[in-house]
Design a protein around this motif. Structure first.
Motif: not given
Length: 321
Positions: A30, A34, A19
């Protein structure tokens, strides 16, 4: 065999490294990074629907670069033929025999750009390979790459010259999500880097690592109460008055697999109700077909799933043994 804590720690550490690498290209997103990464490890496929210029293609390309596997890009257009996707069999006059020329779908990661611009016939060329990981051409079945991930993009604004994805194809995407516009801080960082030469990301994992992560994710413990919770959510989509077609069994399986990967990615050997709540919208909403009256009244599939999450009681146990 249950997943050991040392394996869970390795999983979470590796997931974080992947990630982090992808986030170099997709700043300030983020959670989306993910989510897409967890889908890839779960053996699913991703549909990105968003406005132009929000980084859909960049996200797909960065994932392909992060995995040290093969990748290809298919620009879907109205004149694209099924053979342009899967490959064709041609006759070699010198050798006097037919020879198969593999299409771009024979890769670990396939970016299907603007998938809704191709005809339904061409879109259907992806149905078998997305479900079975194989392609049948002229009666011969050939396996594609392992791992195999399709990341498809579509633009919800420009509808001229596009074809709506059929429900059978939408159901084969594990999640549907959007990147969205970056926040102010991320936008500023992007603008400050405009003058820098573009560089490719370094690969931080090979295909064997991804396969190992997938195998480990299947060992995450799912309490029967969590499975029952998923079942009740799925059943509620079928009984909702605004819904004409609810979530399929394939959708329930997809959510279960994604929940297992999400738990391991966050350092746990067991799934929780919170995992289900976080993933229900991206995993289930695109599988709903709403009643025309509900759509006319402004009801959305996302709103239906969110209301069901409020109405269906979650189990009190956290899923530990």
């Amino acid at each position: 065999m249950p997943i050991a804590q040392v394996q869970t720690n390795w999983f979470a550490e590796t997931f974080g490294l992947l990630a982090d690498n992808i986030e170099q290209a997709i700043l300030g997103k983020r959670h989306i990074v993910e989510l897409v990464l967890a889908t890839a490890i779960s053996g699913g496929h991703v549909l990105l629907e968003d406005y132009p210029g929000t980084g859909k293609t960049a996200l797909a390309r960065s994932i392909a670069q992060t995995f040290a596997g093969t990748n290809s890009r298919i620009q879907f257009t109205p004149d694209l033929l099924p053979g342009d996707v899967t490959g064709v069999t041609v006759f070699d006059q010198k050798r006097g025999e037919f020879e198969f020329h593999a299409g771009p779908v024979f890769s670990n990661i396939v970016l299907a750009d603007e998938i809704n611009r191709a005809s339904p016939k061409t879109q259907s060329a992806l149905l078998e390979v997305m479900e079975e990981g194989q392609v049948t051409v002229d009666g011969v079945t050939r396996a594609v790459g392992d791992p195999f991930l399709v990341i498809a993009t579509q633009n919800p604004i420009e509808q001229g010259g596009t074809y709506r994805l059929p429900e059978a194809q939408l159901d084969r995407f594990m999640i549907k999500t959007s990147v969205g516009y970056p926040d102010d801080a991320s936008t500023l960082r992007i603008l400050q880097g405009v003058s820098q030469p573009r560089r490719d990301l370094a690969a931080v994992a090979d295909t064997d690592t991804i396969i190992a992560l997938t195998d480990l994710s299947r060992a995450v413990y799912v309490n029967p109460l969590i499975s029952d919770y998923i079942m009740r959510i799925v059943d509620a989509t079928r009984r909702a008055t605004e819904v004409r077609l609810g979530v399929s069994v394939r959708g329930a399986i997809a959510l279960s697999r994604l929940v297992m990967t999400w738990a391991a990615a966050h350092g746990r050997s067991f799934a929780t109700p919170d995992d289900v709540r976080v993933l229900a919208v991206p995993a289930l909403s695109h599988r709903l077909v709403l009643e025309p009256e509900a759509e006319f009244d402004g009801v959305t599939a996302v709103a239906v799933i969110n209301q069901i999450l409020l109405d269906v009681a979650a189990p009190r146990e956290n899923g530990t043994q």
